[in-house]
Design an enzyme around this catalytic site. Sequence first.
Site, mmCIF file in Angstrom:
data_model
loop_
_atom_site.group_PDB
_atom_site.id
_atom_site.type_symbol
_atom_site.label_atom_id
_atom_site.label_comp_id
_atom_site.label_asym_id
_atom_site.label_seq_id
_atom_site.Cartn_x
_atom_site.Cartn_y
_atom_site.Cartn_z
ATOM 1 N N CYS A 164 0.606 -1.216 0.235
ATOM 2 C CA CYS A 164 0.126 -0.167 -0.037
ATOM 3 C C CYS A 164 0.797 1.031 -0.041
ATOM 4 C CB CYS A 164 -0.890 -0.161 1.054
ATOM 5 S SG CYS A 164 -2.546 1.271 0.941
ATOM 6 N N HIS A 165 0.951 2.527 1.041
ATOM 7 C CA HIS A 165 1.774 3.684 1.085
ATOM 8 C C HIS A 165 2.744 3.099 1.497
ATOM 9 C CE1 HIS A 165 -2.657 5.396 0.510
ATOM 10 N NE2 HIS A 165 -2.135 6.298 0.302
ATOM 11 N N GLY A 166 3.181 2.219 2.292
ATOM 12 C CA GLY A 166 4.405 1.658 2.834
ATOM 13 C C GLY A 166 5.893 2.489 1.356
ATOM 14 N N GLY A 167 5.293 1.952 0.418
ATOM 15 C CA GLY A 167 6.578 2.591 -0.530
ATOM 16 C C GLY A 167 6.742 3.789 -0.287
ATOM 17 N N TRP A 168 6.128 4.438 -0.050
ATOM 18 C CA TRP A 168 5.940 6.156 1.233
ATOM 19 C C TRP A 168 7.833 5.528 1.347
ATOM 20 C CZ3 TRP A 168 1.783 8.757 2.694
ATOM 21 C CH2 TRP A 168 0.588 9.382 1.687
#
Length: 174
Positions: free
Chosen positions: A106-110
Amino acid sequence: MSLKTKRVLVLAADYFEESELIYAVYRLKEEEIEVVVAGVTAANVKGKNGMVAFPVDASVEDIDTTTFDAVVIPGGFAPDLLRRSTRVLDVVREMDAAGKPVATVCHGGWVTISAGIVSGRKATSVSAIKDDMVNAGATYVDEAVVVDGNLITSRVPADMGPWMKAVIAALEEA
Protein backbone atom coordinates in the site's frame (compact mmCIF):
# COMPACT_ATOMS: atom_id res chain seq x y z
CA MET A 1 12.30 -25.50 6.06
CA SER A 2 11.99 -24.14 9.57
CA LEU A 3 11.86 -20.39 9.91
CA LYS A 4 12.26 -20.46 13.71
CA THR A 5 15.67 -18.80 13.49
CA LYS A 6 14.42 -15.85 11.43
CA ARG A 7 13.75 -12.37 12.83
CA VAL A 8 11.60 -9.83 11.02
CA LEU A 9 11.31 -6.15 11.81
CA VAL A 10 7.88 -4.61 11.22
CA LEU A 11 7.77 -0.81 11.14
CA ALA A 12 4.70 0.87 12.61
CA ALA A 13 3.36 4.32 13.37
CA ASP A 14 0.01 5.88 14.12
CA TYR A 15 -2.64 5.59 11.39
CA PHE A 16 -1.39 2.21 10.15
CA GLU A 17 -3.75 0.11 8.03
CA GLU A 18 -4.98 -2.43 10.57
CA SER A 19 -5.43 -5.34 8.17
CA GLU A 20 -1.93 -4.95 6.74
CA LEU A 21 -0.06 -4.68 10.03
CA ILE A 22 -2.04 -7.28 11.94
CA TYR A 23 -2.10 -9.84 9.13
CA ALA A 24 1.64 -9.48 8.48
CA VAL A 25 2.56 -9.80 12.17
CA TYR A 26 0.40 -12.85 12.82
CA ARG A 27 1.17 -14.56 9.51
CA LEU A 28 4.89 -14.32 10.28
CA LYS A 29 4.34 -15.55 13.85
CA GLU A 30 2.34 -18.46 12.44
CA GLU A 31 5.58 -19.54 10.73
CA GLU A 32 7.31 -19.27 14.14
CA ILE A 33 9.32 -16.28 12.97
CA GLU A 34 10.34 -13.83 15.69
CA VAL A 35 8.62 -10.52 14.97
CA VAL A 36 9.70 -7.20 16.43
CA VAL A 37 7.36 -4.25 15.90
CA ALA A 38 9.30 -0.99 16.00
CA GLY A 39 7.97 2.52 15.96
CA VAL A 40 9.50 5.96 15.83
CA THR A 41 9.11 5.72 19.62
CA ALA A 42 8.34 2.69 21.79
CA ALA A 43 4.77 3.91 22.39
CA ASN A 44 1.86 1.79 21.20
CA VAL A 45 0.43 2.90 17.84
CA LYS A 46 -3.14 3.68 16.75
CA GLY A 47 -4.73 2.34 13.59
CA LYS A 48 -6.37 4.55 10.98
CA ASN A 49 -9.74 2.84 11.35
CA GLY A 50 -10.13 3.18 15.10
CA MET A 51 -7.92 0.50 16.61
CA VAL A 52 -6.74 2.33 19.68
CA ALA A 53 -3.51 0.57 20.54
CA PHE A 54 -1.22 -1.96 18.93
CA PRO A 55 1.85 -2.93 20.97
CA VAL A 56 5.25 -1.72 19.87
CA ASP A 57 8.25 -3.74 21.04
CA ALA A 58 10.99 -1.17 20.48
CA SER A 59 11.92 2.24 19.21
CA VAL A 60 13.57 2.20 15.81
CA GLU A 61 16.42 4.11 17.45
CA ASP A 62 17.34 0.89 19.31
CA ILE A 63 17.27 -1.38 16.25
CA ASP A 64 20.41 -3.14 15.07
CA THR A 65 19.64 -4.23 11.50
CA THR A 66 22.34 -6.89 11.55
CA THR A 67 20.11 -8.93 13.86
CA PHE A 68 17.16 -9.00 11.44
CA ASP A 69 16.48 -11.04 8.31
CA ALA A 70 13.85 -8.76 6.73
CA VAL A 71 11.89 -5.57 7.21
CA VAL A 72 8.14 -5.25 6.57
CA ILE A 73 6.43 -1.90 6.05
CA PRO A 74 2.63 -1.99 6.20
CA GLY A 75 0.60 0.84 4.73
CA GLY A 76 -2.15 3.16 5.75
CA PHE A 77 -1.00 6.68 6.55
CA ALA A 78 1.71 5.49 8.95
CA PRO A 79 4.38 5.45 6.21
CA ASP A 80 4.04 9.23 5.90
CA LEU A 81 5.06 9.49 9.56
CA LEU A 82 7.72 6.78 9.31
CA ARG A 83 9.52 8.40 6.37
CA ARG A 84 10.10 11.54 8.41
CA SER A 85 12.43 9.59 10.71
CA THR A 86 16.08 9.58 9.68
CA ARG A 87 16.59 6.34 11.59
CA VAL A 88 13.70 4.61 9.80
CA LEU A 89 15.22 5.56 6.45
CA ASP A 90 18.65 4.38 7.59
CA VAL A 91 17.15 1.04 8.71
CA VAL A 92 15.54 0.53 5.31
CA ARG A 93 18.75 1.49 3.47
CA GLU A 94 20.83 -0.83 5.67
CA MET A 95 18.49 -3.77 5.11
CA ASP A 96 18.43 -3.14 1.37
CA ALA A 97 22.23 -2.75 1.14
CA ALA A 98 22.60 -6.08 2.96
CA GLY A 99 20.33 -7.74 0.39
CA LYS A 100 17.72 -8.57 3.02
CA PRO A 101 14.05 -8.57 2.02
CA VAL A 102 12.41 -5.14 2.17
CA ALA A 103 8.65 -5.68 1.90
CA THR A 104 6.05 -2.93 1.50
CA VAL A 105 2.33 -2.85 0.89
CA CYS A 106 0.00 0.00 0.00
CA HIS A 107 1.46 3.37 1.09
CA GLY A 108 4.50 1.57 2.56
CA GLY A 109 6.24 2.43 -0.70
CA TRP A 110 6.57 6.00 0.55
CA VAL A 111 9.24 4.81 2.98
CA THR A 112 11.28 3.10 0.26
CA ILE A 113 10.91 6.21 -1.93
CA SER A 114 12.22 8.45 0.85
CA ALA A 115 15.01 5.95 1.55
CA GLY A 116 16.04 6.24 -2.09
CA ILE A 117 15.96 2.52 -2.89
CA VAL A 118 13.33 2.23 -5.66
CA SER A 119 15.07 3.91 -8.57
CA GLY A 120 15.70 1.46 -11.42
CA ARG A 121 13.57 -1.26 -9.82
CA LYS A 122 10.18 -2.77 -10.58
CA ALA A 123 7.60 -2.16 -7.87
CA THR A 124 3.93 -1.77 -7.13
CA SER A 125 1.89 0.11 -4.53
CA VAL A 126 -1.57 1.44 -3.95
CA SER A 127 -2.53 3.42 -7.06
CA ALA A 128 -2.67 6.64 -5.01
CA ILE A 129 1.15 6.73 -4.86
CA LYS A 130 1.83 5.35 -8.35
CA ASP A 131 3.08 8.77 -9.51
CA ASP A 132 5.36 8.98 -6.47
CA MET A 133 6.86 5.58 -7.32
CA VAL A 134 7.38 6.54 -10.98
CA ASN A 135 8.82 9.96 -10.10
CA ALA A 136 11.26 8.21 -7.73
CA GLY A 137 12.52 6.14 -10.67
CA ALA A 138 10.63 2.88 -10.18
CA THR A 139 9.04 0.97 -13.04
CA TYR A 140 5.47 0.67 -11.79
CA VAL A 141 3.72 -2.67 -12.33
CA ASP A 142 0.02 -3.09 -11.46
CA GLU A 143 0.15 -6.61 -10.01
CA ALA A 144 -0.74 -8.12 -6.64
CA VAL A 145 2.91 -8.64 -5.76
CA VAL A 146 6.12 -7.59 -7.49
CA VAL A 147 9.48 -9.04 -6.53
CA ASP A 148 12.61 -7.27 -7.76
CA GLY A 149 15.60 -8.82 -6.05
CA ASN A 150 15.09 -8.26 -2.33
CA LEU A 151 12.34 -5.64 -2.83
CA ILE A 152 8.88 -7.17 -2.37
CA THR A 153 5.96 -4.82 -3.01
CA SER A 154 2.20 -5.15 -2.99
CA ARG A 155 -0.81 -2.92 -3.62
CA VAL A 156 -3.69 -3.22 -1.15
CA PRO A 157 -5.12 -5.38 1.67
CA ALA A 158 -6.72 -7.72 -0.87
CA ASP A 159 -3.18 -8.67 -1.99
CA MET A 160 -1.96 -9.67 1.46
CA GLY A 161 -2.00 -13.42 0.75
CA PRO A 162 0.32 -13.33 -2.28
CA TRP A 163 2.47 -10.65 -0.64
CA MET A 164 3.07 -12.65 2.53
CA LYS A 165 3.72 -15.82 0.49
CA ALA A 166 6.46 -13.88 -1.34
CA VAL A 167 7.92 -12.57 1.94
CA ILE A 168 7.98 -16.05 3.48
CA ALA A 169 9.52 -17.52 0.31
CA ALA A 170 12.27 -14.89 0.43
CA LEU A 171 12.98 -15.76 4.07
CA GLU A 172 13.15 -19.46 3.19
CA GLU A 173 15.67 -18.71 0.42
CA ALA A 174 17.85 -16.48 2.62
